[in-house]
Design an enzyme around this catalytic site. Sequence first.
Site, short mmCIF file in Angstrom:
data_model
loop_
_atom_site.label_atom_id
_atom_site.label_comp_id
_atom_site.label_asym_id
_atom_site.label_seq_id
_atom_site.Cartn_x
_atom_site.Cartn_y
_atom_site.Cartn_z
N TYR A 140 -5.01 16.64 -9.75
CA TYR A 140 -4.02 15.75 -10.38
C TYR A 140 -2.83 16.56 -10.88
O TYR A 140 -1.67 16.22 -10.63
CB TYR A 140 -4.70 15.00 -11.53
CG TYR A 140 -3.82 14.04 -12.27
CD1 TYR A 140 -3.50 12.79 -11.72
CD2 TYR A 140 -3.30 14.35 -13.53
CE1 TYR A 140 -2.69 11.89 -12.40
CE2 TYR A 140 -2.49 13.46 -14.21
CZ TYR A 140 -2.19 12.23 -13.65
OH TYR A 140 -1.39 11.35 -14.33
N ASP B 18 0.86 -1.17 0.00
CA ASP B 18 0.00 0.00 0.00
C ASP B 18 0.91 1.23 0.00
O ASP B 18 1.55 1.55 1.00
CB ASP B 18 -0.90 -0.04 1.25
CG ASP B 18 -1.73 1.23 1.38
OD1 ASP B 18 -1.64 2.11 0.50
OD2 ASP B 18 -2.47 1.34 2.38
#
Length: 659
Positions: A556, A463
């Site tokens: 983003y 992760d």
Amino acid sequence: MDNLWRDADSKNFEYSDLAMRVYTSRLLGQNDDLVLHGGGNTSVKSTSTNIFGEKEPILYVKGSGWDLKTIEEAGFSPARLAILQRLASLKSMTDTEMTRELKASMTDPGAPSPSVEAILHAIIPFKYVDHTHTDAVVAISNSPNGEQILQEIYGERVLVLPYIMPGFVLARQVYESTIDLKWQTIEGIALLHHGLFTFSDSARTSYDRMIELVSQAEDYLKAADIFSGLATANYKPIASDYLDLARARQSASKNFGAPMLATWMTDRESVGFSCIDSIEKISTRGPVTPDHTLQTKRIPAILEKNPVPGVEQFATDYLDYFTKNNDGTLNCLDPAPRYAVWKGKGLIVFAGNIKRRRVISDIVEHTIKAIQWGEALGGWTTLTESEIFELEYWELEQAKLKLAPASAEYDGRIVVVTGAASGIGKACAEAFASQGAAVVAVDINPDIKNLYSETSVLGIVCDATSDNSIQAAIEEGVAAFGGIDILVSNAGSFPASSTVEEMDSAFLDETMQINFNSHVSFIRACTPYLKLGNDPSVILMSSKNVPAPGPGAGAYSAAKSALTQIGRVAAMELGGYGIRVNMLHPNAVFDTGIWNEEILAKRAENYGMTVDEYKTNNILKTSITSHDVAGLVLTICGDTFAKTTGAQVPIDGGNDRVI
Ligand code: ZN
């Protein structure tokens, strides 16, 4: 030892002598306790019709470069039997003469070169000859009363001969020892410190005898309670071990003259072996059989808590060993160890590439077993240093090593790729592996564990938003390969469209977390290893959105801009350690996980284009694939870009807003 002969299978090979030879050779090759990686050899005496229509007796003997496990008919060299038998009657022959005569005896110059044992096979007067380097027999012979024990086990059925170099001298030794021998009275020949021969006019009987004789040696070890009594122990690594391992790899690579992998073996047997009190003494007497020296060198390095001095000591000792034994005509091989005993912590295998690593670790696995058997039989006793040197530097053995394929660009290098389960990350992992690299492929997708079948790619679930998860993945990768040379920080996500006015904080945090923070975490976790790496490099997968952002992609674009900026700073901070940091700005890479035909069609329609027009909507009118991006990554990490850092390279087919 199991006999693998199966009537149902053997029937498929009954059509010729050579086919039957292939069948039982493969049976021998399947058992690691008999032969390892190209070891051992077999032959069959048959006839073939020459161009004049005459029948000639031929010895089909295993050719150089073939492995018994996978051998085919084409792997056997056809040599004229009468010539080989006549050669055995010569008093002496140089290696060069023997190599020339063996080649000249072949009926097909296109076939592989005959094994150096061809003459020995020729003088054994039976149709089928099987030869292995069986662990049990060799281990017994590597003990103080080895010869006596073997004679006790086999009685008159086996001729036991002292060690002599393979090649012509060995053929001569057997020739002379068997002049008055009634061959029918024996079933095999045991060569001390080397292996076992069996023979018969029937392929099956010769194979059966091999299994039977080896089983008898194994039974002897079992009866003496030696067979299963191997040392085992556990070791729980501590954080500093991983950096120590990377330092050992750095030192080995320096001595090797090229990057090496350093695989840390912490299985119970390896750790148990490294915990034996007298390990320093018993593990440095010599190899199981001298030809292992070509793969593992004569002895392992012995490493203390800080492993570096042990690697350096090995190199110094190796140079001394060479100087002492060199007759003045030889060139010294590299002085890097091929394996090491890391006291109390297990073993380390050092290898120039993945294939070699497999060969060395298999030999080491058998060696630690044989040494303990030898010890239990009164003391592991090997050939002398000079006898082993003679084989290590024998020109015919050195020639075998030269048959190995040329090295690939990334041999011995270690690459971490994040987001490696799909798209650009997967393409990078595959491209690096195809060029020889060992790849630590991390992804949050659990499929990553089984995605790659190659042993050069280790899939690890990770992760990227958890520092603990990243640390654990990096340590697992370092234990497997020994360090990190290249980080391709690629994992990211393209979030749904949102204007700045609509953007909520949680959405912004989440986008920053995966597209910015996680990359910083990876750089931080890898940097201590990159500092010890070979031509170390970091690639950050940024975006066209940095130089040319679009509406709705604010979060983003901001995250990728932050990533680019930190990459520029990292380039300055890490340059002093020789670590390069470069950023790529891909655009419109549609063969990745986030795109499918439906989304593409919809997007194209929005712009009033066909799917093809949409895919190639750039100045070069070309489509960009994840493989194109991977190709660029490999080039930037390679020599061509060795003097470039802090660069931002677009891969977008040309974009007028970027230009
Ligand atoms: Zn042999």
